[in-house]
Design a protein around this motif. Sequence first.
Motif, PDB file in Angstrom:
ATOM      1  N   ASP A  42     -13.935   1.398  10.690  1.00  0.00           N
ATOM      2  CA  ASP A  42     -13.802   2.660  11.391  1.00  0.00           C
ATOM      3  C   ASP A  42     -13.627   3.811  10.422  1.00  0.00           C
ATOM      4  OD1 ASP A  42     -13.594   4.264  13.634  1.00  0.00           O
ATOM      5  OD2 ASP A  42     -11.413   4.154  13.633  1.00  0.00           O
ATOM      6  N   THR A  43     -14.255   4.945  10.755  1.00  0.00           N
ATOM      7  CA  THR A  43     -13.975   6.174  10.027  1.00  0.00           C
ATOM      8  C   THR A  43     -12.674   6.723  10.565  1.00  0.00           C
ATOM      9  OG1 THR A  43     -16.330   6.629   9.800  1.00  0.00           O
ATOM     10  CG2 THR A  43     -14.802   8.484   9.496  1.00  0.00           C
ATOM     11  N   PRO A  44     -11.642   6.848   9.727  1.00  0.00           N
ATOM     12  CA  PRO A  44     -10.338   7.239  10.240  1.00  0.00           C
ATOM     13  C   PRO A  44     -10.392   8.576  10.966  1.00  0.00           C
ATOM     14  CG  PRO A  44     -10.168   6.454   7.985  1.00  0.00           C
ATOM     15  CD  PRO A  44     -11.623   6.585   8.289  1.00  0.00           C
ATOM     16  N   THR A  45      -9.719   8.641  12.109  1.00  0.00           N
ATOM     17  CA  THR A  45      -9.567   9.902  12.798  1.00  0.00           C
ATOM     18  C   THR A  45      -8.590  10.766  12.016  1.00  0.00           C
ATOM     19  OG1 THR A  45      -7.696   9.082  14.061  1.00  0.00           O
ATOM     20  CG2 THR A  45      -9.875   8.715  15.002  1.00  0.00           C
ATOM     21  N   PRO A  46      -8.549  12.075  12.278  1.00  0.00           N
ATOM     22  CA  PRO A  46      -7.570  12.903  11.566  1.00  0.00           C
ATOM     23  C   PRO A  46      -6.151  12.366  11.687  1.00  0.00           C
ATOM     24  CG  PRO A  46      -9.155  14.290  12.712  1.00  0.00           C
ATOM     25  CD  PRO A  46      -9.453  12.874  13.115  1.00  0.00           C
ATOM     26  N   ALA A  47      -5.784  11.856  12.866  1.00  0.00           N
ATOM     27  CA  ALA A  47      -4.425  11.325  13.029  1.00  0.00           C
ATOM     28  C   ALA A  47      -4.212  10.129  12.131  1.00  0.00           C
ATOM     29  CB  ALA A  47      -4.182  10.949  14.485  1.00  0.00           C
ATOM     30  N   ALA A  48      -5.230   9.236  12.085  1.00  0.00           N
ATOM     31  CA  ALA A  48      -5.069   8.037  11.271  1.00  0.00           C
ATOM     32  C   ALA A  48      -4.979   8.391   9.797  1.00  0.00           C
ATOM     33  CB  ALA A  48      -6.244   7.089  11.517  1.00  0.00           C
ATOM     34  N   ALA A  49      -5.835   9.329   9.338  1.00  0.00           N
ATOM     35  CA  ALA A  49      -5.835   9.690   7.932  1.00  0.00           C
ATOM     36  C   ALA A  49      -4.509  10.303   7.519  1.00  0.00           C
ATOM     37  CB  ALA A  49      -6.983  10.661   7.659  1.00  0.00           C
ATOM     38  N   SER A  50      -3.962  11.134   8.401  1.00  0.00           N
ATOM     39  CA  SER A  50      -2.719  11.807   8.043  1.00  0.00           C
ATOM     40  C   SER A  50      -1.529  10.864   8.058  1.00  0.00           C
ATOM     41  CB  SER A  50      -2.464  12.970   9.022  1.00  0.00           C
ATOM     42  OG  SER A  50      -2.268  12.471  10.327  1.00  0.00           O
ATOM     43  N   ASP A  51      -1.686   9.714   8.680  1.00  0.00           N
ATOM     44  CA  ASP A  51      -0.584   8.767   8.770  1.00  0.00           C
ATOM     45  C   ASP A  51      -0.756   7.579   7.834  1.00  0.00           C
ATOM     46  OD1 ASP A  51       1.381   9.708  10.776  1.00  0.00           O
ATOM     47  OD2 ASP A  51      -0.371   9.752  12.067  1.00  0.00           O
ATOM     48  N   GLY A  52      -1.522   7.742   6.770  1.00  0.00           N
ATOM     49  CA  GLY A  52      -1.590   6.718   5.736  1.00  0.00           C
ATOM     50  C   GLY A  52      -2.440   5.528   6.087  1.00  0.00           C
ATOM     51  N   ALA A  53      -3.676   5.765   6.612  1.00  0.00           N
ATOM     52  CA  ALA A  53      -4.548   4.649   6.978  1.00  0.00           C
ATOM     53  C   ALA A  53      -4.861   3.778   5.774  1.00  0.00           C
ATOM     54  CB  ALA A  53      -5.841   5.180   7.605  1.00  0.00           C
ATOM     55  N   ASP A  54      -5.069   4.404   4.612  1.00  0.00           N
ATOM     56  CA  ASP A  54      -5.390   3.619   3.422  1.00  0.00           C
ATOM     57  C   ASP A  54      -4.227   2.712   3.037  1.00  0.00           C
ATOM     58  OD1 ASP A  54      -7.894   4.717   3.274  1.00  0.00           O
ATOM     59  OD2 ASP A  54      -7.361   6.233   1.784  1.00  0.00           O
ATOM     60  N   ASP A  55      -2.998   3.225   3.179  1.00  0.00           N
ATOM     61  CA  ASP A  55      -1.830   2.389   2.884  1.00  0.00           C
ATOM     62  C   ASP A  55      -1.754   1.196   3.836  1.00  0.00           C
ATOM     63  OD1 ASP A  55      -1.064   4.025   0.823  1.00  0.00           O
ATOM     64  OD2 ASP A  55       0.446   5.118   1.984  1.00  0.00           O
ATOM     65  N   LEU A  56      -2.053   1.425   5.108  1.00  0.00           N
ATOM     66  CA  LEU A  56      -2.029   0.331   6.071  1.00  0.00           C
ATOM     67  C   LEU A  56      -3.068  -0.728   5.717  1.00  0.00           C
ATOM     68  CD1 LEU A  56      -1.604   2.252   9.461  1.00  0.00           C
ATOM     69  CD2 LEU A  56       0.131   0.922   8.242  1.00  0.00           C
ATOM     70  N   LYS A  57      -4.259  -0.299   5.311  1.00  0.00           N
ATOM     71  CA  LYS A  57      -5.290  -1.263   4.920  1.00  0.00           C
ATOM     72  C   LYS A  57      -4.854  -2.078   3.710  1.00  0.00           C
ATOM     73  CE  LYS A  57      -9.492   1.007   6.569  1.00  0.00           C
ATOM     74  NZ  LYS A  57     -10.788   1.587   6.150  1.00  0.00           N
ATOM     75  N   ARG A  58      -4.256  -1.399   2.745  1.00  0.00           N
ATOM     76  CA  ARG A  58      -3.812  -2.110   1.544  1.00  0.00           C
ATOM     77  C   ARG A  58      -2.716  -3.115   1.860  1.00  0.00           C
ATOM     78  NH1 ARG A  58      -4.774   2.938  -1.056  1.00  0.00           N
ATOM     79  NH2 ARG A  58      -2.652   3.624  -0.617  1.00  0.00           N
ATOM     80  N   ALA A  59      -1.998  -2.888   2.956  1.00  0.00           N
ATOM     81  CA  ALA A  59      -0.906  -3.790   3.325  1.00  0.00           C
ATOM     82  C   ALA A  59      -1.408  -5.089   3.951  1.00  0.00           C
ATOM     83  CB  ALA A  59       0.037  -3.083   4.298  1.00  0.00           C
ATOM     84  N   LEU A  60      -2.674  -5.127   4.386  1.00  0.00           N
ATOM     85  CA  LEU A  60      -3.219  -6.338   4.990  1.00  0.00           C
ATOM     86  C   LEU A  60      -3.419  -7.441   3.955  1.00  0.00           C
ATOM     87  CD1 LEU A  60      -6.109  -4.945   7.231  1.00  0.00           C
ATOM     88  CD2 LEU A  60      -3.991  -5.981   8.068  1.00  0.00           C
ATOM     89  N   LEU A  61      -3.362  -8.678   4.422  1.00  0.00           N
ATOM     90  CA  LEU A  61      -3.827  -9.781   3.594  1.00  0.00           C
ATOM     91  C   LEU A  61      -5.293  -9.553   3.243  1.00  0.00           C
ATOM     92  CD1 LEU A  61      -2.312 -12.811   5.537  1.00  0.00           C
ATOM     93  CD2 LEU A  61      -1.708 -12.131   3.207  1.00  0.00           C
ATOM     94  N   PRO A  62      -5.745  -9.974   2.066  1.00  0.00           N
ATOM     95  CA  PRO A  62      -7.145  -9.758   1.707  1.00  0.00           C
ATOM     96  C   PRO A  62      -8.083 -10.597   2.573  1.00  0.00           C
ATOM     97  CG  PRO A  62      -6.040 -11.106   0.050  1.00  0.00           C
ATOM     98  CD  PRO A  62      -4.974 -10.623   0.979  1.00  0.00           C
ATOM     99  N   MET A  63      -9.135  -9.968   3.082  1.00  0.00           N
ATOM    100  CA  MET A  63     -10.134 -10.691   3.864  1.00  0.00           C
ATOM    101  C   MET A  63     -11.197 -11.263   2.927  1.00  0.00           C
ATOM    102  SD  MET A  63     -10.767  -8.149   7.143  1.00  0.00           S
ATOM    103  CE  MET A  63     -11.944  -9.250   7.928  1.00  0.00           C
ATOM    104  N   PRO A  64     -11.539 -12.527   3.085  1.00  0.00           N
ATOM    105  CA  PRO A  64     -12.588 -13.119   2.247  1.00  0.00           C
ATOM    106  C   PRO A  64     -13.951 -12.575   2.641  1.00  0.00           C
ATOM    107  CG  PRO A  64     -11.933 -14.657   3.942  1.00  0.00           C
ATOM    108  CD  PRO A  64     -10.999 -13.484   4.066  1.00  0.00           C
ATOM    109  N   PRO A  65     -14.959 -12.744   1.784  1.00  0.00           N
ATOM    110  CA  PRO A  65     -16.312 -12.303   2.145  1.00  0.00           C
ATOM    111  C   PRO A  65     -16.776 -12.974   3.434  1.00  0.00           C
ATOM    112  CG  PRO A  65     -16.194 -12.854  -0.191  1.00  0.00           C
ATOM    113  CD  PRO A  65     -14.898 -13.309   0.423  1.00  0.00           C
ATOM    114  N   ALA A  66     -17.549 -12.241   4.230  1.00  0.00           N
ATOM    115  CA  ALA A  66     -18.042 -12.770   5.502  1.00  0.00           C
ATOM    116  C   ALA A  66     -19.001 -13.926   5.274  1.00  0.00           C
ATOM    117  CB  ALA A  66     -18.733 -11.663   6.291  1.00  0.00           C
ATOM    118  N   GLN A  67     -18.960 -14.887   6.191  1.00  0.00           N
ATOM    119  CA  GLN A  67     -19.873 -16.026   6.190  1.00  0.00           C
ATOM    120  C   GLN A  67     -20.606 -16.075   7.530  1.00  0.00           C
ATOM    121  OE1 GLN A  67     -20.363 -17.984   3.522  1.00  0.00           O
ATOM    122  NE2 GLN A  67     -18.841 -16.813   2.362  1.00  0.00           N
TER     123      GLN A  67
END
Length: 250
Positions: A42-67
């Motif tokens: 998703d392209t972050p909405t202004p609300a998401a961007a202002s609330d640290g969307a990148d930080d939230l993504k970095r907090a996730l477990l790493p996703m392996p390459p798609a199969q």
Amino acid sequence: MLLRLSCLSACVAMSAMLVSACGTAGGDRTAGSDKGDRVREDTPTPAAASDGADDLKRALLPMPPAQPDDMLRFGPVTGPYSTVFAKLVDGQAQPPLGRCFKAMSVPGRIEELGDAGRVAPAVLAMWTDRKRRVTVQETILRLPGASTRRLVTTEVPETCRDFSFSVGGEHYRRTLKSDIVRQRDGASERIQFVEDRAGEATTHSCQLTHQREGHVLLLSISQVRAPFARTVCLDAIKEADDRATAALGR
């Protein structure tokens, strides 16, 4: 049947809505697959961007390459929780969200928080972890402290610890096998071990709700192996806890 039940277990943990999404595809629908329903990051909405969307993504477990044969794969997608979840459901038919489904699903529990839950900045992802041979769902939300504590402390009603339901003419039974609340490194968390049955097939899952001031991590690990290797879940829980703490702080 085992594949379908694994999909079902992952779906119920996320929502009764996803039971329909998995069930209508016979267990082989990949959320965000190449079959015309890919969900792009998703392209972050202004609300998401202002609330640290990148930080939230970095907090996730790493996703392996798609199969190509991934059973479940979606995201990561960021934005207000209600928007992110709507992308996941993507117009699928919605079974009734009864009392027990609300108590035993992430969307149902977040719904109980009212507007605070619906508009909370969130990241959501689902994928197949081939190394551990499990399916993984992870949701992280930024929430006020009172809301995060409520997600951890609210008990599953006694009548919902063992209940049956039907999807697409098939009958299932979900049982809460154990429910543990503990403190870890100054944070509160709840770990639930769940069993889903459909005929003679059984899927096991563990579900984590991890609360720190300002955010909550909701993680579900599902597998169709028997006996269920709880150490696999506990290892993934520790990794998820540590990664979220490193990205978002204590």
